[in-house]
Motif scaffolding. Structure first.
Motif, short mmCIF file in Angstrom:
data_model
loop_
_atom_site.label_atom_id
_atom_site.label_comp_id
_atom_site.label_asym_id
_atom_site.label_seq_id
_atom_site.Cartn_x
_atom_site.Cartn_y
_atom_site.Cartn_z
N GLU A 1 0.83 -1.21 0.00
CA GLU A 1 0.00 0.00 0.00
C GLU A 1 0.87 1.26 0.00
N LEU A 2 1.94 1.28 0.77
CA LEU A 2 2.83 2.44 0.76
C LEU A 2 3.49 2.60 -0.60
N LEU A 3 3.86 1.50 -1.21
CA LEU A 3 4.44 1.55 -2.55
C LEU A 3 3.42 2.07 -3.56
N ARG A 4 2.19 1.63 -3.43
CA ARG A 4 1.13 2.09 -4.33
C ARG A 4 0.90 3.59 -4.19
N ARG A 5 1.01 4.10 -2.98
CA ARG A 5 0.80 5.54 -2.76
C ARG A 5 1.93 6.38 -3.34
N GLY A 6 3.05 5.77 -3.59
CA GLY A 6 4.15 6.44 -4.27
C GLY A 6 4.73 7.61 -3.49
N THR A 7 5.10 8.65 -4.23
CA THR A 7 5.82 9.76 -3.62
C THR A 7 4.99 10.51 -2.57
N GLU A 8 3.68 10.37 -2.61
CA GLU A 8 2.86 11.02 -1.57
C GLU A 8 3.16 10.43 -0.19
N ALA A 9 3.61 9.17 -0.13
CA ALA A 9 3.92 8.52 1.15
C ALA A 9 5.37 8.74 1.59
N VAL A 10 6.20 9.29 0.73
CA VAL A 10 7.63 9.41 1.02
C VAL A 10 7.91 10.20 2.31
N PRO A 11 7.25 11.31 2.59
CA PRO A 11 7.56 12.01 3.85
C PRO A 11 7.36 11.12 5.08
N ASP A 12 6.30 10.33 5.10
CA ASP A 12 6.07 9.44 6.25
C ASP A 12 7.05 8.27 6.25
N ILE A 13 7.43 7.80 5.08
CA ILE A 13 8.44 6.74 5.00
C ILE A 13 9.77 7.27 5.52
N ARG B 1 13.03 -3.32 12.23
CA ARG B 1 12.39 -3.87 11.02
C ARG B 1 11.65 -2.78 10.25
N VAL B 2 11.06 -1.82 10.96
CA VAL B 2 10.38 -0.71 10.30
C VAL B 2 11.40 0.14 9.54
N ARG B 3 12.54 0.41 10.18
CA ARG B 3 13.59 1.20 9.51
C ARG B 3 14.09 0.46 8.26
N GLU B 4 14.27 -0.84 8.37
CA GLU B 4 14.72 -1.64 7.23
C GLU B 4 13.71 -1.57 6.08
N GLU B 5 12.44 -1.75 6.38
CA GLU B 5 11.40 -1.72 5.35
C GLU B 5 11.28 -0.33 4.73
N CYS B 6 11.48 0.71 5.52
CA CYS B 6 11.44 2.07 4.97
C CYS B 6 12.61 2.28 4.00
N CYS B 7 13.77 1.71 4.30
CA CYS B 7 14.89 1.77 3.35
C CYS B 7 14.52 1.04 2.07
N ARG B 8 13.88 -0.11 2.20
CA ARG B 8 13.48 -0.88 1.02
C ARG B 8 12.45 -0.11 0.19
N ALA C 1 19.99 -2.74 3.83
CA ALA C 1 18.91 -2.16 3.02
C ALA C 1 19.28 -0.76 2.53
N ALA C 2 19.93 0.02 3.38
CA ALA C 2 20.34 1.37 2.98
C ALA C 2 21.42 1.31 1.89
N LEU C 3 22.38 0.41 2.03
CA LEU C 3 23.42 0.27 1.00
C LEU C 3 22.81 -0.14 -0.33
N HIS C 4 21.86 -1.06 -0.28
CA HIS C 4 21.20 -1.48 -1.52
C HIS C 4 20.48 -0.30 -2.16
N ALA C 5 19.73 0.44 -1.36
CA ALA C 5 18.96 1.57 -1.89
C ALA C 5 19.87 2.62 -2.52
N LEU C 6 21.06 2.79 -1.97
CA LEU C 6 21.98 3.79 -2.51
C LEU C 6 22.74 3.29 -3.74
N SER C 7 22.85 1.98 -3.91
CA SER C 7 23.67 1.46 -5.00
C SER C 7 22.89 0.88 -6.17
N CYS C 8 21.66 0.45 -5.98
CA CYS C 8 20.93 -0.28 -7.02
C CYS C 8 20.17 0.67 -7.94
N ASP C 9 20.50 0.59 -9.22
CA ASP C 9 19.80 1.41 -10.21
C ASP C 9 18.57 0.70 -10.77
#
Length: 183
Positions: free
Chosen positions: A25-37, A47-54, A82-90
């Motif tokens: 659902e957060l993914l579906r909401r897209g950039t509108e959910a980014v501030p809360d993520i 686990r919440v921090r990890e999922e927010c990085c994902r 998760a943070a390293l992946h988010a920063l490196s994966c295109d």
């Protein structure tokens, strides 16, 4: 301004049975959910921090890059991975070039993590981030070669070897020589 519903979805990322639906659902909401993520990156539950990085891996916006970079110091290894992946994966991002981390800021940290992080999974993921600069920076080459040759973990040695000169990813990502045309 956070919405109660989105904040509840971010909190649900810490619950095993509710996590998959909340993530979708957060993914579906897209950039509108980014501030809360982004606020979820400071959640007390790892686990919440990890999922927010994902989530930010797929919804990354330029203003969240610094937040993800800060997560490289998280006490939980899964969050750092998760943070390293988010920063490196295109591959996960629709416009990776728009959110490329600042090399001057992130490269020294990635090299330090590759060399010093106590968790081998974190060091293996750091090899991917350092590998972004292997064709343009001798420090990246040196860090990957050192990890390939000296890291105590076979997983890290293998991953670093992929990105180090002579490795399969290094060969695949090598800049192509300029073509010359005969007149």
């Amino acid at each position: 301004m956070p919405t109660a519903e989105t904040v509840a979805l971010v909190d649900a990322l810490g619950s095993e049975p509710r996590r998959p639906d909340a993530f979708r659902e957060l993914l579906r909401r897209g950039t509108e959910a980014v501030p809360d993520i982004r606020r979820g990156l400071r959640h007390p539950v790892p686990r919440v921090r990890e999922e927010c990085c994902r989530l930010l891996d797929q919804l990354l916006v330029p203003e969240a890059v610094d937040d993800l970079t800060a997560m490289l110091d998280d006490p939980d290894a899964r969050v750092r991975v998760a943070a390293l992946h988010a920063l490196s994966c295109d591959r996960c991002k629709p416009d990776a070039d728009a959110c490329r981390p600042d090399r001057a800021v992130i490269q020294p940290r990635a090299i330090r993590i590759l060399r010093d992080d106590p968790d081998p999974q974190v060091r293996a993921r750091a090899a991917e981030l350092v590998g972004l600069w292997v064709h343009s920076d001798p420090q990246a080459v040196a860090a990957l070669v050192r990890a390939r040759d000296e890291d105590p973990s076979p997983t890290v040695r293998k991953k670093a070897g992929w990105y180090a000169p002579g490795g399969p990813i290094h060969r695949r990502t090598a800049p192509k020589p300029a073509r010359t045309f005969r007149a």
